[in-house]
Design an enzyme around this catalytic site. Structure first.
Site, PDB file in Angstrom:
ATOM      1  CG  PHE A  10       1.337  31.225  -7.949  1.00 54.76           C
ATOM      2  CD1 PHE A  10       1.954  30.128  -7.358  1.00 54.76           C
ATOM      3  CD2 PHE A  10       1.971  31.847  -9.018  1.00 54.76           C
ATOM      4  CE1 PHE A  10       3.167  29.661  -7.819  1.00 54.76           C
ATOM      5  CE2 PHE A  10       3.181  31.384  -9.494  1.00 54.76           C
ATOM      6  CZ  PHE A  10       3.797  30.292  -8.884  1.00 54.76           C
ATOM      7  CE1 TYR A 131      -4.181  41.599 -14.910  1.00 55.09           C
ATOM      8  CE2 TYR A 131      -2.491  41.331 -16.590  1.00 55.09           C
ATOM      9  CZ  TYR A 131      -2.863  41.368 -15.264  1.00 55.09           C
ATOM     10  OH  TYR A 131      -1.909  41.184 -14.283  1.00 55.09           O
TER      11      TYR A 131
END
Length: 329
Positions: A10, A131
């Site tokens: 993206f 993460y």
């Protein structure tokens, strides 16, 4: 030559479109093909040192590292370390082999965890998930790379907040879609604020960072001013020219228990569900970050409101042309 790892995604696609407009040559390295720039694509995984080394062409001026494992529900969990940390080590080794002296690393505000409001770049690193942890550990890897050539190497660490924009199918899109279709359920009172970043502005800032000077710099990327959840709902209604409807609200504790129920169901069935305790907690938390981007002389192409309006118009008002969509958190 600019190398963009994860450039088929993206943010990478939007960034490469800016490189085209600026007349800058680039090469995308990704584990999936680029639908937008197939002729500028090389297949390689950051977990594969040999493939990564072979993919970086001679004369590379800078590497923009976007490749990452980032979803909340990654399985196996070891992928966070394999991609985000070991992948950073592999990239640094490949960069040294190719003589690259500028790296722009897109880290994340997830490094700060559930931080106090308006946390800036000096905030404590206290990630609450794998993460954020592995992004923080990758930052250390890149700092070590820079320190092996401190008089010639430039490292820019960019920590964006949640990124949204046209063609993305992540959490912000899901939220906008629920509001637009009258299916939105507000968990909590809606007074919590969310820092966000429009993809075109993020891509423009990464382009701006290509001129980074020797040394290390860390910058959060946030489009200001922040909006509360109630303000965001109001903007969606006004942009779509709809009368504000009754927004159903659910107390936080009830929402959290529902998320816990889905976590139990996922553990039993092995299925993944869009609702979980961590997602409820993230939704209800205030995540406001300060940014030094403006102080660096950068001016974003558009405001946060305009970015949201562009996204809403593209996704819900216009007839969209065929093209890729991107699925992310």
């Amino acid at each position: 030559m600019i190398v963009v790892t994860g450039g088929a995604g993206f943010v990478g696609t939007r960034f490469c479109q800016r490189l085209v407009a600026a007349g800058l040559p680039f090469r995308i390295i990704d584990k999936v093909p680029s639908a937008t720039f197939p002729d500028a694509f090389t297949l390689a995984d950051v977990r594969d040192p040999a493939a990564l080394r072979a993919a970086i062409p001679p004369g590379t001026k800078a590497i923009v590292h976007l490749a990452a494992e980032h979803r909340d529900d990654v399985s196996p969990r070891s992928l966070y370390d394999d991609v985000n940390v070991q992948g950073a080590r592999n990239l640094c080794a490949a960069a040294e082999h190719a003589g690259v002296e500028t790296i722009i690393f897109t880290s994340s505000v997830a490094c700060y965890g559930f931080a106090k409001s308006e946390t800036d770049e000096s905030g404590a690193i206290r990630p609450f998930n794998d993460y954020g942890r592995t992004k923080a550990e990758a930052e250390v890897v890149f700092r070590e790379w820079q320190q092996r050539g401190p008089q010639s190497r430039a490292l820019m660490i960019v920590r964006p907040t949640v990124i949204f924009g046209e063609r993305n199918r992540g959490n912000v899109y899901n939220l906008l879609n629920q509001i637009a279709r009258g299916r939105f359920l507000m968990v909590g009172d809606g007074g919590n604020y969310k820092s966000m970043a429009y993809v075109e502005n993020v891509a423009a800032f990464l382009e701006f960072c290509l001129a980074s000077e020797v040394g290390v710099r860390v910058v959060n990327y946030v489009d200001k001013p922040d909006m509360s959840m109630n303000e965001l709902v109001g903007l969606v209604y006004s942009t779509l020219d709809r009368k504000p409807g009754f927004v159903q609200r659910l107390p936080y504790v009830v929402g959290y228990l529902i998320g816990a129920s889905f976590d139990c169901l996922a553990a039993v069935t092995g299925r993944k569900f869009p609702i979980s305790r961590i997602r409820v907690k993230k939704f209800c938390a205030t995540t406001r970050f300060a940014s030094a981007a403006a102080a660096s002389g950068f001016t974003p192409p558009c405001s946060l409101h305009e970015g949201l309006q562009r996204t809403l118009a593209f996704e819900f008002l216009a007839e969209r042309a065929d093209g890729p969509v991107f699925y992310s958190e």
